[in-house]
Design a protein around this motif. Structure first.
Motif, PDB file in Angstrom:
ATOM      1  N   GLU A  70     -25.563   9.697 -15.110  1.00 23.74           N
ATOM      2  CA  GLU A  70     -26.624  10.648 -16.948  1.00 23.74           C
ATOM      3  C   GLU A  70     -26.977  11.962 -16.324  1.00 23.74           C
ATOM      4  N   ARG A  71     -27.227  12.153 -15.768  1.00 24.71           N
ATOM      5  CA  ARG A  71     -27.006  13.765 -14.887  1.00 24.71           C
ATOM      6  C   ARG A  71     -26.382  14.790 -15.108  1.00 24.71           C
ATOM      7  N   SER A  72     -27.729  15.652 -15.174  1.00 25.88           N
ATOM      8  CA  SER A  72     -26.891  16.917 -15.598  1.00 25.88           C
ATOM      9  C   SER A  72     -27.345  18.264 -14.592  1.00 25.88           C
ATOM     10  N   GLY A 100     -31.046  13.916  -4.520  1.00 23.55           N
ATOM     11  CA  GLY A 100     -30.410  13.756  -5.646  1.00 23.55           C
ATOM     12  C   GLY A 100     -29.692  14.802  -5.483  1.00 23.55           C
ATOM     13  N   ALA A 101     -28.403  14.391  -4.782  1.00 23.20           N
ATOM     14  CA  ALA A 101     -27.464  15.594  -4.275  1.00 23.20           C
ATOM     15  C   ALA A 101     -26.187  14.588  -4.653  1.00 23.20           C
ATOM     16  N   VAL A 102     -25.046  15.097  -5.420  1.00 26.54           N
ATOM     17  CA  VAL A 102     -23.712  14.143  -5.384  1.00 26.54           C
ATOM     18  C   VAL A 102     -23.220  14.380  -4.267  1.00 26.54           C
ATOM     19  N   ALA A 154     -16.926  19.800 -11.355  1.00 27.64           N
ATOM     20  CA  ALA A 154     -18.369  19.467 -12.363  1.00 27.64           C
ATOM     21  C   ALA A 154     -19.067  19.470 -13.415  1.00 27.64           C
ATOM     22  N   GLU A 155     -18.029  19.456 -14.654  1.00 29.78           N
ATOM     23  CA  GLU A 155     -18.468  18.879 -16.055  1.00 29.78           C
ATOM     24  C   GLU A 155     -19.154  17.475 -15.740  1.00 29.78           C
ATOM     25  N   GLU A 156     -17.786  17.205 -15.338  1.00 32.20           N
ATOM     26  CA  GLU A 156     -17.637  15.420 -15.139  1.00 32.20           C
ATOM     27  C   GLU A 156     -18.643  14.635 -14.177  1.00 32.20           C
ATOM     28  N   LEU A 157     -19.327  14.932 -13.469  1.00 34.85           N
ATOM     29  CA  LEU A 157     -20.032  15.103 -12.481  1.00 34.85           C
ATOM     30  C   LEU A 157     -21.483  14.900 -12.670  1.00 34.85           C
ATOM     31  N   GLY A 158     -21.423  16.388 -13.598  1.00 35.89           N
ATOM     32  CA  GLY A 158     -22.654  16.534 -13.589  1.00 35.89           C
ATOM     33  C   GLY A 158     -23.509  17.248 -12.651  1.00 35.89           C
TER      34      GLY A 158
END
Length: 351
Positions: free
Chosen positions: A109-111, A144-146, A178-182
């Protein structure tokens, strides 16, 4: 074929002993540079790193048992509440329409999250994202990283540039999603271990040259950077444990589709052969003094510094290839891990 957790960890970091034909596949000592004799290489190993070596016999890998080794069962992902890995399939490099990537997202949910492209080790011939999955679960939570780990194609079935093309395709997907994954596309790092670190360096070089996919930072743990290392017999105590120079020759020969030669290699195939290091991202490089890749890692760091690239380097005394994953509780392993995690966190703005 079933090995225990630490033996599997060794394999995940290219800790595979490849058998090479002594008459046909080994390299001759460099002229005028005979290797010094070390009567007891084990005596040079950090005491906390020694005991496990008694439990890891040489693994002679060749074409006759390659598939069996690839079929080894790796430790499973940590259960909930740990971050759970998700398989996705994207377009890979040329000839690979279905590239598997493993995605770890600590907070969907985070960006504006940072992101890490991870490339696994395995001498360019074995391995998959699962070999490091537990470490990646911890890393994603800590920063806190993808994290995206790429299941790139392996040699010898898929020689260069298949693996690099797949890794670069994963980087392009990460930017495009990037936008999809936040995630913040300006805070993407690439990292790897051993052969994966070499591919990470190759990805950074390609991204710099093409000027289309920015990379904030590259993290290279005992990287496999230079095919010419396979043409020089090292000192007797270097590369004695876990990953030796015959193994390195097998890996590079498989990846290049021919034996390495001193004069040249295909463009982009060997990071250490790049003519210019300027414009590369800030870098952390770490290696042990007994690792076969010690000299090429140090040389790579020196060339980065000469080019004005910010570099942090950790050279662990008495450490062999993959030591930190094999014996994580050792003091030297903990210090090594703390160094690269701190550097990565600072680079991504989360430390």
């Amino acid at each position: 074929m079933r090995l225990n957790r630490r033996e599997l960890a060794a394999m995940s970091l290219s800790a595979l002993m490849f058998a090479a034909d002594a008459s046909a596949e080994t390299a001759a000592p460099a002229p005028g540079q005979p290797a010094p004799t070390i009567t007891d290489p084990l005596g040079l190993v950090d005491p906390e790193l020694r005991p496990i070596l008694d439990r890891i016999p040489p693994l002679h890998l060749g074409m006759d048992n390659l598939q069996a080794v690839r079929g080894t069962q790796f430790p499973p992902a940590l259960p909930l509440p740990a971050i759970q890995p998700e398989d996705r399939f994207i377009a890979g490099g040329e000839g690979n329409s279905k590239l598997r990537i493993v995605v770890l997202d600590p907070a969907p949910e985070r960006s504006a999250k940072p992101a890490i492209l991870h490339i696994h080790g395995g001498g360019l011939v074995v391995g998959k994202p699962e070999v490091a999955i537990q470490e990646l679960q911890h890393l994603s939570a800590e920063l806190g990283a993808v994290v995206v780990s790429v299941d790139y194609r392996l040699a010898p079935e898929y020689p260069f540039p298949a693996g690099l093309n797949d890794a670069y395709a994963a980087l392009a997907w990460l930017h495009g999603s990037a936008e999809e994954l936040g995630i913040d596309p300006q805070r993407i790092a690439v990292m790897g271990e051993s052969a994966g670190a070499g591919l990470a360096a190759a990805v950074s070089l390609r991204a710099r040259d093409r000027k289309e996919l920015p990379i904030r930072f590259q993290l290279l743990r005992y990287p496999m950077l230079d095919d010419r290392t396979a043409l020089r017999t090292p000192p007797a105590h270097v590369g004695t444990f876990i990953w030796n120079w015959q193994s390195n020759l097998f890996g590079w020969t498989s990846a290049l589709g021919r034996k390495p030669v001193m004069d040249d290699a295909p463009a982009e195939a060997v990071p250490a052969r790049a003519t210019s290091f300027g414009g590369l991202p800030s870098t952390w490089i770490g290696v042990g003094t007994l690792d076969l890749f010690a000299q090429e890692s140090i040389g790579f760091a020196a060339r980065l510094m000469e080019a004005g690239v910010p570099v942090e380097m950790s050279v662990a005394p008495g450490a062999y290839h993959g030591f930190d994953s094999m014996v994580p509780q050792a003091r030297i392993s903990a210090a090594f891990a703390a160094s690269w995690k701190s550097a990565l966190g600072r680079a991504l703005g989360v430390d």
